[in-house]
Structures are given as structure tokens and as C-alpha cells.
Design an enzyme around this catalytic site. Structure first.
Site, PDB file in Angstrom:
ATOM      1  N   THR A   1     -89.076  24.271  11.787  1.00 54.59           N
ATOM      2  CA  THR A   1     -89.317  25.559  11.091  1.00 54.59           C
ATOM      3  C   THR A   1     -88.601  25.903   9.829  1.00 54.59           C
ATOM      4  O   THR A   1     -88.739  26.628   8.882  1.00 54.59           O
ATOM      5  CB  THR A   1     -89.795  26.673  12.112  1.00 54.59           C
ATOM      6  OG1 THR A   1     -90.750  26.480  13.020  1.00 54.59           O
ATOM      7  CG2 THR A   1     -90.064  28.138  11.413  1.00 54.59           C
TER       8      THR A   1
ATOM      9  N   TYR B   1     -98.122  28.747   9.774  1.00 57.91           N
ATOM     10  CA  TYR B   1     -97.291  27.898   9.131  1.00 57.91           C
ATOM     11  C   TYR B   1     -97.194  26.642   9.202  1.00 57.91           C
ATOM     12  O   TYR B   1     -97.680  25.973  10.508  1.00 57.91           O
ATOM     13  CB  TYR B   1     -95.888  28.605   8.962  1.00 57.91           C
ATOM     14  CG  TYR B   1     -95.185  28.446  10.103  1.00 57.91           C
ATOM     15  CD1 TYR B   1     -95.276  29.274  11.197  1.00 57.91           C
ATOM     16  CD2 TYR B   1     -94.342  27.311  10.182  1.00 57.91           C
ATOM     17  CE1 TYR B   1     -94.417  28.931  12.576  1.00 57.91           C
ATOM     18  CE2 TYR B   1     -93.444  27.165  11.467  1.00 57.91           C
ATOM     19  CZ  TYR B   1     -93.493  27.927  12.587  1.00 57.91           C
ATOM     20  OH  TYR B   1     -92.843  27.810  13.674  1.00 57.91           O
TER      21      TYR B   1
ATOM     22  N   SER C   1     -90.516  19.548  15.872  1.00 62.85           N
ATOM     23  CA  SER C   1     -89.837  18.915  16.955  1.00 62.85           C
ATOM     24  C   SER C   1     -90.954  18.664  18.156  1.00 62.85           C
ATOM     25  O   SER C   1     -90.206  18.004  19.130  1.00 62.85           O
ATOM     26  CB  SER C   1     -88.595  19.706  17.161  1.00 62.85           C
ATOM     27  OG  SER C   1     -88.462  20.650  17.884  1.00 62.85           O
ATOM     28  N   GLN C   2     -91.816  19.424  18.303  1.00 66.80           N
ATOM     29  CA  GLN C   2     -92.755  18.719  19.499  1.00 66.80           C
ATOM     30  C   GLN C   2     -93.155  17.423  19.490  1.00 66.80           C
ATOM     31  O   GLN C   2     -93.573  16.730  20.281  1.00 66.80           O
ATOM     32  CB  GLN C   2     -93.821  19.704  19.439  1.00 66.80           C
ATOM     33  CG  GLN C   2     -94.606  19.800  18.317  1.00 66.80           C
ATOM     34  CD  GLN C   2     -94.370  20.660  17.135  1.00 66.80           C
ATOM     35  OE1 GLN C   2     -93.218  21.103  16.941  1.00 66.80           O
ATOM     36  NE2 GLN C   2     -95.363  21.726  16.604  1.00 66.80           N
TER      37      GLN C   2
ATOM     38  N   THR D   1     -86.945  24.070  16.695  1.00 67.86           N
ATOM     39  CA  THR D   1     -86.413  24.624  17.826  1.00 67.86           C
ATOM     40  C   THR D   1     -87.003  24.126  19.387  1.00 67.86           C
ATOM     41  O   THR D   1     -86.534  24.426  19.991  1.00 67.86           O
ATOM     42  CB  THR D   1     -86.411  26.292  17.797  1.00 67.86           C
ATOM     43  OG1 THR D   1     -87.647  26.305  17.599  1.00 67.86           O
ATOM     44  CG2 THR D   1     -85.599  26.745  16.516  1.00 67.86           C
ATOM     45  N   ASP D   2     -88.173  23.751  19.043  1.00 63.68           N
ATOM     46  CA  ASP D   2     -89.000  23.254  20.468  1.00 63.68           C
ATOM     47  C   ASP D   2     -88.023  22.548  21.273  1.00 63.68           C
ATOM     48  O   ASP D   2     -88.161  22.538  22.599  1.00 63.68           O
ATOM     49  CB  ASP D   2     -90.022  23.002  20.171  1.00 63.68           C
ATOM     50  CG  ASP D   2     -91.150  23.948  19.684  1.00 63.68           C
ATOM     51  OD1 ASP D   2     -90.813  25.148  19.840  1.00 63.68           O
ATOM     52  OD2 ASP D   2     -92.490  23.665  19.213  1.00 63.68           O
TER      53      ASP D   2
ATOM     54  N   LYS E   1     -84.090  26.940  24.880  1.00 55.73           N
ATOM     55  CA  LYS E   1     -84.796  27.724  24.047  1.00 55.73           C
ATOM     56  C   LYS E   1     -85.555  28.896  25.058  1.00 55.73           C
ATOM     57  O   LYS E   1     -86.286  28.343  25.969  1.00 55.73           O
ATOM     58  CB  LYS E   1     -85.943  27.206  23.396  1.00 55.73           C
ATOM     59  CG  LYS E   1     -86.868  27.845  22.439  1.00 55.73           C
ATOM     60  CD  LYS E   1     -87.879  27.285  21.456  1.00 55.73           C
ATOM     61  CE  LYS E   1     -88.578  28.141  20.535  1.00 55.73           C
ATOM     62  NZ  LYS E   1     -89.349  27.523  19.867  1.00 55.73           N
TER      63      LYS E   1
ATOM     64  N   GLU F   1     -82.371  23.384  51.673  1.00 57.92           N
ATOM     65  CA  GLU F   1     -83.511  22.908  52.570  1.00 57.92           C
ATOM     66  C   GLU F   1     -83.706  21.320  52.395  1.00 57.92           C
ATOM     67  O   GLU F   1     -84.742  21.160  53.424  1.00 57.92           O
ATOM     68  CB  GLU F   1     -84.665  23.848  52.324  1.00 57.92           C
ATOM     69  CG  GLU F   1     -84.251  25.536  52.517  1.00 57.92           C
ATOM     70  CD  GLU F   1     -85.739  26.179  52.108  1.00 57.92           C
ATOM     71  OE1 GLU F   1     -86.629  25.999  52.936  1.00 57.92           O
ATOM     72  OE2 GLU F   1     -85.483  26.864  51.085  1.00 57.92           O
TER      73      GLU F   1
END
Ligand code: GLN
Length: 332
Positions: free
Chosen positions: A15, A28, A61-62, A94-95, A167, A289
């Protein structure tokens, strides 16, 4: 240093380089603007450092992947070995920024600063956060106190360590947080002040060498939920010949009995299973556990599932021994 510091900016998209139809919001597209245009709106950045830029990728960045991580690690190591390079700033969506930051934290072997930054608002939005984030990332990269702290993420006047940052919000400009420990430091009026140092091994102390690799071991993530039948996901990873699974479990790394049996089957077939948690805060501990040594599992500690996946991938480039993997999860 008599000359100005030399900082190389490696741009990957996101972005921060995005362009919107409207300055006030709406849809966008990431990765529309090159590194030179990013720099042109903040001429003062050249008072801080001599800047050169390289475009490593142009993606949201995905779409970040392991081939690009390996390419980035190699390029970072090459640049930082040069006497005339004092630090790196990486612009990134940022992802998956936290994942790239942690990968580089473990594969870049230099004490020179490496700082990732990005933005939540596209470059042409009113009050775009990218220009100030980029300026403050460079201010952090030239700060003498940044040396030896490993890879950092700088956004919103805040410096985070690669291991702890995540994030936390889908859209807000204060999305990056370190939920367990808080930030490493803050920035105000170009001055960077640190409050703490990362304790776990990284960069110059890391044993992981990826320069000769063209791919990484295959590790998948399975997410827990009430009534989970994610036994099917575990079976799919086994059938596909994956090397490991990170289970994003309940609370202290728990799973229901169906999924537990499938995960035990995975370890009995030589796969490696890491118990992480879908909870935001706190460590997955060995004394809980689940009896890890009986089941052949390793607890993720404070690493979130996506970072536990990266550490397991890197661990498996160095060893297949469970006790060694346990040591690695206690050290990095
Ligand atoms: N704010 C952002 O950078 C998100 C944009 C995009 N999904 C990316 O991660 O690149």
C-alpha cells in the site's frame, strides 16, 4: 563516520506504493509506484542519508512467497557485506510484513540495521502515512543505537522487533503491535529512543544459511475451532508429503481429540508438529494439557503460528532431530 550514512532502499510494493481511485478512500491497488516516486515526496530524507533504491518486487504482500524471501535474504547479505552500505530499509505491504521481517531476522547475517516499513493508506490518499513511515524508517536505519537489534519494523512513530511484531488491525494506521512486550522504541522529531533489546538469537548469531537454497521445506498451518474436523487438513498435509505442520491451537496450544490423533499420526510418519496458539498473548508452554515428548510435538513458545511456521522451515534446513528442533524453538 565522516561521510553521510548510505542506506539502500529495497522496494517490494504494498500500500505504501499503492494508488487509490479517490484521495479519501475506496478501492485501491497496491504496488503502483516505484521507489524513486516514493522518495520524491520526502526530499528531507536525503539530509539523513545518501539513498539508493532497488525494486526487488512489485506486489501486494499477500503474494509474498518463499522464492522472493530467498532472493531478498541473498540481496540483503550481499549489500550489507559492502563497506559503503550502512543499513537497509525495505518497503513492504503490511499483510505479511511480520513474516518477511522474521525470516530476514534469522537469515541476514549482519549487525547493520535492517528496517521494514509500509503504510495503511495508499500513496495518493490525504494524510498518507507512507512518507512519514519511510522517513522514520531511514531515521531508524541511521541511528547508531539500532545496530545489533536485528530486523525491525517501523510504522506510526514506533519501532518493533521482528520476532514480536504482528499486524493486529485490518485497517488502522496503528495496526502494528507487539502484544506481549510492546515496542523496542519510539521516534519523535527524527530522534529514535530505544527501551529494550531483543534477547533471542538473530542475524549475526543465527545458524541458518539460505544463500544456496532455492526452496524451503514445506510446512502448513492448521487452525483450531470448536467442533474442528481439521483432521482432514492434517490428512491432506500428510498425503501431500509436507515436512511439518504448525497447529494454531486453542489457548495453551490445545486441540480436540480427533485432531490430536491426526497430529500424532503425522509425527509417527516422520513429520514435525509445532503447537502454537490462536490466542494473541502468552506462550504455548510444555507443561500444560499436552505431553509433548510423548506425542513428539514441540511447543511454539511466544511465536505466533505464521512465525512458528518460518522457524520450523528454517530449522528443517539444518536438522531433522526433534530435540534439536526443540532447542531451536527455545533459542530463536
Ligand atoms: N496496507 C497494506 O500494505 C495492505 C496492502 C496489501 N494487501 C499488502 O499487504 O501489500
Amino acid at each position: 563516520m565522516s561521510r553521510k550514512p548510505h542506506i539502500v532502499i529495497l522496494a517490494t510494493g504494498g500500500t505504501i506504493a499503492g494508488s487509490a481511485q479517490s484521495e479519501t478512500g475506496g478501492t485501491y491497488t497496491s504496488a503502483q509506484i516505484g521507489v524513486d516516486d516514493l522518495l520524491s515526496v520526502i526530499p528531507e530524507i536525503r539530509d539523513l542519508a545518501d539513498i539508493t533504491g532497488e525494486q526487488i518486487a512489485s506486489i501486494g504482500s499477500q503474494d509474498m512467497d518463499e522464492a522472493t524471501w530467498l532472493k531478498m535474504a541473498r540481496r540483503c547479505n550481499e549489500l550489507l557485506a559492502q563497506d559503503d552500505v550502512d543499513g537497509l530499509v525495505i518497503t513492504h505491504g503490511t499483510d505479511t510484513m511480520e513474516e518477511t521481517a522474521y525470516f530476514l531476522h534469522l537469515t541476514v547475517h549482519s549487525d547493520k540495521p535492517v528496517v521494514l516499513t509500509g503504510a495503511m493508506r495508499p500513496a495518493n490518499a490525504h494524510s498518507a502515512d507512507g512518507p512519514m513511515n519511510l522517513f522514520e524508517a531511514v531515521a531508524t536505519a541511521v541511528c547508531p543505537d539500532s545496530k545489533g537489534l536485528g530486523v525491525m519494523v517501523v510504522t506510526n512513530d514506533t519501532v518493533f522487533g521482528a520476532r514480536d511484531v504482528t499486524k493486529s488491525c485490518t485497517t488502522a494506521i496503528h495496526t502494528f503491535q507487539s502484544p506481549n512486550f510492546g515496542p523496542l522504541g519510539h521516534i519523535h522529531a527524527q530522534t529514535v529512543e530505544f527501551q529494550r533489546k531483543p534477547q533471542r538469537l538473530h542475524t549475526t548469531d543465527s545458524e541458518f544459511q539460505v544463500d544456496q537454497l532455492d526452496k524451503l521445506p514445506r510446512v502448513g498451518i492448521v487452525y483450531a475451532h470448536a467442533g474442528a474436523d481439521s483432521v482432514l487438513a492434517v490428512e491432506a498435509f500428510i498425503a501431500a508429503g509436507y515436512d511439518g505442520i504448525v497447529h494454531a491451537g486453542f489457548g495453551n496450544g490445545n486441540f480436540n481429540s480427533l485432531v490430536g490423533d491426526a497430529l500424532k499420526k503425522a509425527t509417527s510418519q516422520g513429520m514435525h508438529v509445532i503447537r502454537a496458539s490462536r490466542a494473541l498473548i502468552g506462550a504455548v508452554t510444555e507443561a500444560g494439557e499436552v505431553n509433548d515428548s510423548e506425542c513428539g510435538f514441540v511447543a511454539a513458545g511466544l511465536l505466533n503460528p505464521q512465525k512458528a511456521r518460518i522457524l520450523l522451515q528454517l530449522a528443517l534446513t539444518a536438522t531433522k532431530e526433534r530435540e534439536d528442533i526443540r532447542r531451536i524453538f527455545k533459542s530463536y
